[in-house]
Design an enzyme around this catalytic site. Structure first.
Site, PDB file in Angstrom:
ATOM      1  N   GLY A 128       7.870 -13.474  25.981  1.00 23.33           N
ATOM      2  CA  GLY A 128       8.053 -14.545  26.949  1.00 23.33           C
ATOM      3  C   GLY A 128       9.374 -15.250  26.706  1.00 23.33           C
ATOM      4  O   GLY A 128       9.890 -15.254  25.579  1.00 23.33           O
ATOM      5  N   GLN A 142      15.334 -21.918  27.266  1.00 20.51           N
ATOM      6  CA  GLN A 142      15.741 -21.087  26.139  1.00 20.51           C
ATOM      7  C   GLN A 142      17.029 -20.318  26.408  1.00 20.51           C
ATOM      8  O   GLN A 142      17.592 -19.719  25.491  1.00 20.51           O
ATOM      9  CB  GLN A 142      14.625 -20.118  25.764  1.00 20.51           C
ATOM     10  CG  GLN A 142      13.402 -20.806  25.187  1.00 20.51           C
ATOM     11  CD  GLN A 142      12.340 -19.806  24.827  1.00 20.51           C
ATOM     12  OE1 GLN A 142      11.528 -19.424  25.659  1.00 20.51           O
ATOM     13  NE2 GLN A 142      12.349 -19.364  23.576  1.00 20.51           N
ATOM     14  N   CYS A 190       8.730 -17.854  18.116  1.00 19.96           N
ATOM     15  CA  CYS A 190       9.549 -18.332  19.233  1.00 19.96           C
ATOM     16  C   CYS A 190      10.958 -17.775  19.096  1.00 19.96           C
ATOM     17  O   CYS A 190      11.554 -17.854  18.020  1.00 19.96           O
ATOM     18  CB  CYS A 190       9.570 -19.861  19.233  1.00 19.96           C
ATOM     19  SG  CYS A 190      10.526 -20.564  20.595  1.00 19.96           S
ATOM     20  N   LEU A 191      11.484 -17.230  20.189  1.00 16.38           N
ATOM     21  CA  LEU A 191      12.837 -16.662  20.166  1.00 16.38           C
ATOM     22  C   LEU A 191      13.900 -17.722  19.911  1.00 16.38           C
ATOM     23  O   LEU A 191      14.994 -17.401  19.450  1.00 16.38           O
ATOM     24  CB  LEU A 191      13.115 -15.936  21.485  1.00 16.38           C
ATOM     25  CG  LEU A 191      12.200 -14.740  21.769  1.00 16.38           C
ATOM     26  CD1 LEU A 191      12.525 -14.134  23.129  1.00 16.38           C
ATOM     27  CD2 LEU A 191      12.285 -13.701  20.672  1.00 16.38           C
ATOM     28  N   HIS A 216       2.519 -21.326  25.781  1.00 20.52           N
ATOM     29  CA  HIS A 216       3.731 -21.481  24.962  1.00 20.52           C
ATOM     30  C   HIS A 216       4.956 -21.653  25.861  1.00 20.52           C
ATOM     31  O   HIS A 216       5.769 -22.564  25.644  1.00 20.52           O
ATOM     32  CB  HIS A 216       3.889 -20.253  24.053  1.00 20.52           C
ATOM     33  CG  HIS A 216       5.102 -20.273  23.194  1.00 20.52           C
ATOM     34  ND1 HIS A 216       5.052 -20.571  21.854  1.00 20.52           N
ATOM     35  CD2 HIS A 216       6.407 -20.027  23.478  1.00 20.52           C
ATOM     36  CE1 HIS A 216       6.283 -20.503  21.347  1.00 20.52           C
ATOM     37  NE2 HIS A 216       7.120 -20.164  22.322  1.00 20.52           N
ATOM     38  N   GLU A 217       5.090 -20.796  26.872  1.00 29.47           N
ATOM     39  CA  GLU A 217       6.247 -20.882  27.776  1.00 29.47           C
ATOM     40  C   GLU A 217       6.201 -22.164  28.597  1.00 29.47           C
ATOM     41  O   GLU A 217       7.231 -22.797  28.844  1.00 29.47           O
ATOM     42  CB  GLU A 217       6.334 -19.647  28.675  1.00 29.47           C
ATOM     43  CG  GLU A 217       6.502 -18.335  27.936  1.00 29.47           C
ATOM     44  CD  GLU A 217       7.587 -18.337  26.867  1.00 29.47           C
ATOM     45  OE1 GLU A 217       8.637 -18.989  27.040  1.00 29.47           O
ATOM     46  OE2 GLU A 217       7.375 -17.694  25.819  1.00 29.47           O
ATOM     47  N   HIS A 256       7.632 -24.992  26.751  1.00 36.36           N
ATOM     48  CA  HIS A 256       9.102 -25.023  26.817  1.00 36.36           C
ATOM     49  C   HIS A 256       9.581 -25.775  28.057  1.00 36.36           C
ATOM     50  O   HIS A 256      10.571 -26.508  28.007  1.00 36.36           O
ATOM     51  CB  HIS A 256       9.692 -23.610  26.831  1.00 36.36           C
ATOM     52  CG  HIS A 256       9.835 -23.005  25.480  1.00 36.36           C
ATOM     53  ND1 HIS A 256      10.661 -23.524  24.511  1.00 36.36           N
ATOM     54  CD2 HIS A 256       9.251 -21.909  24.931  1.00 36.36           C
ATOM     55  CE1 HIS A 256      10.597 -22.789  23.421  1.00 36.36           C
ATOM     56  NE2 HIS A 256       9.731 -21.792  23.654  1.00 36.36           N
TER      57      HIS A 256
END
Length: 185
Positions: A60, A65, A118-119, A160-161, A164
């Site tokens: 995701g 991000q 997380c990226l 999670h997304e 963000h």
């Protein structure tokens, strides 16, 4: 806010220059505003986000991000031995999906702790407690509204997304056990 202003005023985003930003970049703490339209620029950004997500690799990626305060995220949780896009609720996605102006609702009462990464915070994993099922309603890249119900890891990914898009990071939700574990590492 500059990216959203550029978007709404018709100035374009340099799609090729988009990269994954890392904590503590301030864009990761901004709450995004709903998108006014779905157009070719939004489609190009979504395509680039899918490429970045897959290259990372991740499942995701939200617009903040990549430095944009757009209310948009992409997800691809491929089918595996235990996951299927054919189940209801879904547990996987048959292909990358784009969610514009997503809204989450109808959360299950069952909460489960599981490890998340997380990226934008590479190298950190933490346990986060989340509902096991959720419904997401959003616009697709044609501007058409759709809804789907997800469970398990896919439901966790959507949550999670969505965090963000609201300026919330997994480190804000991590368990005390994860805090202690990451402090000692």
């Amino acid at each position: 806010m500059m990216c959203a202003a550029a978007y709404t005023s018709g100035m374009s985003v340099d799609v090729a220059a988009l990269r994954i930003v890392h904590f503590p970049d301030p864009i990761l703490r901004r709450k995004t505003e709903p998108m006014e339209r779905v157009d070719d620029e939004v489609r190009a950004v979504a395509e680039r986000m899918i490429v970045l997500m897959q290259e990372a690799p991740g499942i995701g990626l939200a617009a903040p991000q990549v430095g944009l305060d757009w209310r948009l995220f992409v997800v691809h949780l491929p089918e595996g031995d235990e996951r299927s896009a054919e189940t209801d609720p879904m547990t996987a996605t048959p292909e990358p999906m784009v969610f514009v102006n997503p809204v989450l609702g109808d959360f299950s009462r069952d909460l489960v702790s599981d490890e998340e990464g997380c990226l934008s915070i590479p190298g950190i994993g933490c346990e986060v407690r989340r509902p096991t099922e959720v419904t997401v309603t959003a616009l697709d890249l044609d501007g058409s509204e759709f809804s789907l119900r997800a469970q398990g890891h896919l439901a966790r990914c959507f949550q999670h997304e969505m965090d963000h898009l609201d300026g919330v990071l997994m480190i804000d939700r991590m368990s005390m056990r994860s805090r202690l574990k990451n402090r000692s590492a």
